[in-house]
Design a protein around this motif. Structure first.
Motif, PDB file in Angstrom:
ATOM      1  N   ASP A   5       0.868  -1.170   0.000  1.00  0.00           N
ATOM      2  CA  ASP A   5       0.000   0.000   0.000  1.00  0.00           C
ATOM      3  C   ASP A   5       0.906   1.222   0.000  1.00  0.00           C
ATOM      4  OD1 ASP A   5      -3.019   1.034   0.748  1.00  0.00           O
ATOM      5  OD2 ASP A   5      -1.462   2.295   1.639  1.00  0.00           O
ATOM      6  N   PRO A   6       0.797   2.092  -1.002  1.00  0.00           N
ATOM      7  CA  PRO A   6       1.765   3.191  -1.123  1.00  0.00           C
ATOM      8  C   PRO A   6       1.758   4.146   0.065  1.00  0.00           C
ATOM      9  CG  PRO A   6      -0.085   3.481  -2.641  1.00  0.00           C
ATOM     10  CD  PRO A   6      -0.192   2.108  -2.089  1.00  0.00           C
ATOM     11  N   ILE A   7       0.593   4.450   0.621  1.00  0.00           N
ATOM     12  CA  ILE A   7       0.517   5.397   1.729  1.00  0.00           C
ATOM     13  C   ILE A   7       1.062   4.774   3.008  1.00  0.00           C
ATOM     14  CG2 ILE A   7      -1.031   6.771   3.164  1.00  0.00           C
ATOM     15  CD1 ILE A   7      -2.852   7.062   0.758  1.00  0.00           C
ATOM     16  N   PHE A   8       0.540   3.621   3.361  1.00  0.00           N
ATOM     17  CA  PHE A   8       0.992   2.955   4.577  1.00  0.00           C
ATOM     18  C   PHE A   8       2.463   2.568   4.466  1.00  0.00           C
ATOM     19  CE2 PHE A   8      -3.467   2.886   5.219  1.00  0.00           C
ATOM     20  CZ  PHE A   8      -3.710   2.626   6.558  1.00  0.00           C
ATOM     21  N   GLY A   9       2.878   2.098   3.295  1.00  0.00           N
ATOM     22  CA  GLY A   9       4.266   1.698   3.109  1.00  0.00           C
ATOM     23  C   GLY A   9       5.238   2.845   3.246  1.00  0.00           C
ATOM     24  N   ALA A  10       4.864   4.017   2.746  1.00  0.00           N
ATOM     25  CA  ALA A  10       5.751   5.173   2.843  1.00  0.00           C
ATOM     26  C   ALA A  10       5.833   5.708   4.264  1.00  0.00           C
ATOM     27  CB  ALA A  10       5.266   6.277   1.894  1.00  0.00           C
ATOM     28  N   LEU A  11       4.720   5.636   4.994  1.00  0.00           N
ATOM     29  CA  LEU A  11       4.682   6.188   6.353  1.00  0.00           C
ATOM     30  C   LEU A  11       5.315   5.267   7.388  1.00  0.00           C
ATOM     31  CD1 LEU A  11       1.083   7.698   6.464  1.00  0.00           C
ATOM     32  CD2 LEU A  11       3.244   8.971   6.433  1.00  0.00           C
ATOM     33  N   ALA A  12       5.289   3.968   7.142  1.00  0.00           N
ATOM     34  CA  ALA A  12       5.707   2.999   8.154  1.00  0.00           C
ATOM     35  C   ALA A  12       7.104   3.270   8.708  1.00  0.00           C
ATOM     36  CB  ALA A  12       5.600   1.584   7.595  1.00  0.00           C
ATOM     37  N   PRO A  13       8.155   3.391   7.873  1.00  0.00           N
ATOM     38  CA  PRO A  13       9.484   3.617   8.461  1.00  0.00           C
ATOM     39  C   PRO A  13       9.611   4.966   9.152  1.00  0.00           C
ATOM     40  CG  PRO A  13       9.562   3.771   6.068  1.00  0.00           C
ATOM     41  CD  PRO A  13       8.213   3.242   6.411  1.00  0.00           C
ATOM     42  N   LEU A  14       8.962   5.992   8.622  1.00  0.00           N
ATOM     43  CA  LEU A  14       9.039   7.314   9.239  1.00  0.00           C
ATOM     44  C   LEU A  14       8.390   7.312  10.626  1.00  0.00           C
ATOM     45  CD1 LEU A  14       8.111   9.526   6.148  1.00  0.00           C
ATOM     46  CD2 LEU A  14      10.392   8.980   7.018  1.00  0.00           C
ATOM     47  N   LEU A  15       7.225   6.706  10.724  1.00  0.00           N
ATOM     48  CA  LEU A  15       6.529   6.661  12.010  1.00  0.00           C
ATOM     49  C   LEU A  15       7.257   5.774  13.009  1.00  0.00           C
ATOM     50  CD1 LEU A  15       2.839   6.445  10.735  1.00  0.00           C
ATOM     51  CD2 LEU A  15       3.987   8.444  11.742  1.00  0.00           C
ATOM     52  N   PHE A  16       7.866   4.688  12.524  1.00  0.00           N
ATOM     53  CA  PHE A  16       8.615   3.803  13.421  1.00  0.00           C
ATOM     54  C   PHE A  16       9.826   4.523  13.994  1.00  0.00           C
ATOM     55  CE2 PHE A  16      11.778   0.256  13.952  1.00  0.00           C
ATOM     56  CZ  PHE A  16      11.163  -0.309  15.055  1.00  0.00           C
ATOM     57  N   ILE A  17      10.525   5.274  13.168  1.00  0.00           N
ATOM     58  CA  ILE A  17      11.667   6.058  13.658  1.00  0.00           C
ATOM     59  C   ILE A  17      11.200   7.094  14.675  1.00  0.00           C
ATOM     60  CG2 ILE A  17      13.415   7.746  12.981  1.00  0.00           C
ATOM     61  CD1 ILE A  17      13.654   6.231  10.317  1.00  0.00           C
ATOM     62  N   ALA A  18      10.102   7.778  14.379  1.00  0.00           N
ATOM     63  CA  ALA A  18       9.578   8.793  15.294  1.00  0.00           C
ATOM     64  C   ALA A  18       9.211   8.183  16.641  1.00  0.00           C
ATOM     65  CB  ALA A  18       8.364   9.476  14.668  1.00  0.00           C
ATOM     66  N   ALA A  19       8.578   7.005  16.621  1.00  0.00           N
ATOM     67  CA  ALA A  19       8.198   6.348  17.869  1.00  0.00           C
ATOM     68  C   ALA A  19       9.424   6.014  18.705  1.00  0.00           C
ATOM     69  CB  ALA A  19       7.402   5.079  17.563  1.00  0.00           C
ATOM     70  N   ASN A  20      10.479   5.525  18.058  1.00  0.00           N
ATOM     71  CA  ASN A  20      11.709   5.202  18.786  1.00  0.00           C
ATOM     72  C   ASN A  20      12.347   6.446  19.393  1.00  0.00           C
ATOM     73  OD1 ASN A  20      12.911   2.206  18.454  1.00  0.00           O
ATOM     74  ND2 ASN A  20      11.591   2.685  16.717  1.00  0.00           N
ATOM     75  N   VAL A  21      12.362   7.533  18.636  1.00  0.00           N
ATOM     76  CA  VAL A  21      12.966   8.777  19.133  1.00  0.00           C
ATOM     77  C   VAL A  21      12.197   9.296  20.351  1.00  0.00           C
ATOM     78  CG1 VAL A  21      13.383  11.207  18.578  1.00  0.00           C
ATOM     79  CG2 VAL A  21      13.978   9.428  16.919  1.00  0.00           C
ATOM     80  N   VAL A  22      10.878   9.293  20.260  1.00  0.00           N
ATOM     81  CA  VAL A  22      10.058   9.816  21.355  1.00  0.00           C
ATOM     82  C   VAL A  22      10.225   8.973  22.617  1.00  0.00           C
ATOM     83  CG1 VAL A  22       7.691  10.208  22.126  1.00  0.00           C
ATOM     84  CG2 VAL A  22       8.381  10.916  19.843  1.00  0.00           C
ATOM     85  N   VAL A  23      10.082   7.660  22.487  1.00  0.00           N
ATOM     86  CA  VAL A  23      10.138   6.799  23.665  1.00  0.00           C
ATOM     87  C   VAL A  23      11.547   6.764  24.253  1.00  0.00           C
ATOM     88  CG1 VAL A  23       9.817   4.450  24.529  1.00  0.00           C
ATOM     89  CG2 VAL A  23       8.192   5.415  22.895  1.00  0.00           C
ATOM     90  N   LEU A  24      12.556   6.665  23.395  1.00  0.00           N
ATOM     91  CA  LEU A  24      13.931   6.636  23.902  1.00  0.00           C
ATOM     92  C   LEU A  24      14.273   7.946  24.607  1.00  0.00           C
ATOM     93  CD1 LEU A  24      16.637   5.221  24.156  1.00  0.00           C
ATOM     94  CD2 LEU A  24      17.272   6.132  21.914  1.00  0.00           C
ATOM     95  N   GLY A  25      13.859   9.061  24.012  1.00  0.00           N
ATOM     96  CA  GLY A  25      14.131  10.348  24.641  1.00  0.00           C
ATOM     97  C   GLY A  25      13.481  10.464  26.000  1.00  0.00           C
ATOM     98  N   LEU A  26      12.242  10.048  26.108  1.00  0.00           N
ATOM     99  CA  LEU A  26      11.552  10.123  27.394  1.00  0.00           C
ATOM    100  C   LEU A  26      12.131   9.128  28.399  1.00  0.00           C
ATOM    101  CD1 LEU A  26       7.838  10.575  26.276  1.00  0.00           C
ATOM    102  CD2 LEU A  26       9.275  12.225  27.462  1.00  0.00           C
ATOM    103  N   ALA A  27      12.547   7.957  27.922  1.00  0.00           N
ATOM    104  CA  ALA A  27      13.145   6.980  28.825  1.00  0.00           C
ATOM    105  C   ALA A  27      14.441   7.519  29.421  1.00  0.00           C
ATOM    106  CB  ALA A  27      13.400   5.672  28.082  1.00  0.00           C
ATOM    107  N   ILE A  28      15.242   8.191  28.602  1.00  0.00           N
ATOM    108  CA  ILE A  28      16.496   8.770  29.104  1.00  0.00           C
ATOM    109  C   ILE A  28      16.208   9.867  30.126  1.00  0.00           C
ATOM    110  CG2 ILE A  28      18.516  10.132  28.447  1.00  0.00           C
ATOM    111  CD1 ILE A  28      18.529   8.593  25.791  1.00  0.00           C
TER     112      ILE A  28
END
Length: 327
Positions: A278-301
């Motif tokens: 799916d072009p929309i979901f496929g394009a967003l998936a890596p961007l959103l996954f990176i964003a989730a990691n940045v947010v959670v890791l930042g708050l965990a630190i």
């Protein structure tokens, strides 16, 4: 010695939401993109340890600081965070599912029943009226919307998608009803005090978690409803970014309110990419996954630093510190 420990707020369970949400995302990423599976399991283990620690501390709160615990559960705002206890119990149950079905069944069943009972009790009490408009904040989503949507995900994970669909309907319809009330309050009443502004992070969670629940109780590629939920979740994420300068304040664990929406959005999009191109979901998936990691890791630190510095726990019980706000 226990009297020296401030009462642990129920809102601290939002840390488990973010960690378990990120761990789920890593599990999907390991299947879909071939990323190291041990990372997701390590995050899930951390979520489980945090959950277990908070369960023990919250139990000690009721044993040694019962007045503070009663004040919290009677408070018009802080009481809703208590719903996170059964909600996170289900998340930890799903984390344990690949290792022990019996444990997962026990935790998900206990969490689902507990969430349903608390939601009925809490919102049934609110129907009697007399609530101040200033006490209407996005935390109202937790006892019915978050609880039912996570129950939908948990029941589907246990192999009962039809039961999950019942919870999905309850969660989505509760969200639609409550959103009108909460947005009306945000638009027309006095602005949220600074101490409560991080709770706006919860506002982006309902459409994101609804999308994840919809993926759990259905099969196949994204349909119209999935795209509708994704679109609204993305708009809510943009609104959260737009309001971040207004919300910003010295670090508080309240910022974990943003994590469940962020991780649910990333995970749900990745789950749909597993089901086909799916072009929309496929394009967003890596961007959103990176964003989730940045947010959670930042708050965990930031949370770890605050813990080491002795600034994590409040000086007073939250029910006391916020009473003036909600009066």
């Amino acid at each position: 010695m226990h009297t020296r420990l401030p009462p642990v707020p129920a809102s601290f369970f939002s840390m488990v939401l973010g960690l378990a949400g990120l761990g789920t995302g890593w599990r999907v990423a390991a299947r879909h993109w071939g990323l190291p599976p041990w990372i997701g399991e390590a995050v899930m283990l951390l979520a489980g340890l945090v959950w277990l620690s908070l369960i023990v501390l919250y139990g000690l709160k009721w044993r040694h600081q019962r007045e503070a615990a009663r004040a919290e559960i009677a408070h018009p705002i802080q009481c809703c965070f208590v719903a996170l206890i059964p909600v996170t119990t289900m998340l930890i149950g799903m984390a344990a599912l690949p290792y022990c079905h019996a444990v997962a069944l026990l935790l998900c069943t206990a969490g689902g029943l507990g969430a349903l009972a608390f939601g009925v009790w809490r919102h049934g009490g609110l129907w009697r009226g007399g609530r101040s408009v200033s006490a209407t904040t996005p935390v109202l989503y937790l006892p019915t919307v978050a609880a039912n949507l996570v129950s939908a995900i948990a029941m589907s994970a246990l192999g009962w998608p039809e039961l999950g669909q019942l919870f999905f309907g309850a969660g989505v319809l509760a969200w639609l009803v409550l959103e009108s009330l909460i947005i009306s309050r945000l638009l027309t009443a006095e602005e949220l005090p600074s101490a409560l502004r991080p709770t706006l992070g919860i506002q982006m969670a309902p459409p994101a978690v609804a999308l994840l629940a919809y993926a759990a109780v259905t099969s196949g590629p994204p349909d119209l409803l999935a795209r509708m939920l994704l679109g609204y979740a993305l708009v809510q994420a943009l609104l959260a970014l737009r309001l971040l300068p207004w919300v910003r304040q010295p670090f508080t664990p309240g910022y974990w309110a943003y994590t469940f929406g962020v991780t649910a959005l990333a995970t749900s999009v990745m789950r749909y990419t597993e089901r086909g191109s799916d072009p929309i979901f496929g394009a967003l998936a890596p961007l959103l996954f990176i964003a989730a990691n940045v947010v959670v890791l930042g708050l965990a630190i930031r949370t770890g630093v605050a813990l080491l510095q002795g600034r994590l726990l409040p000086v007073q019980a939250p029910a006391q510190t916020t009473q003036k706000t909600s009066a």
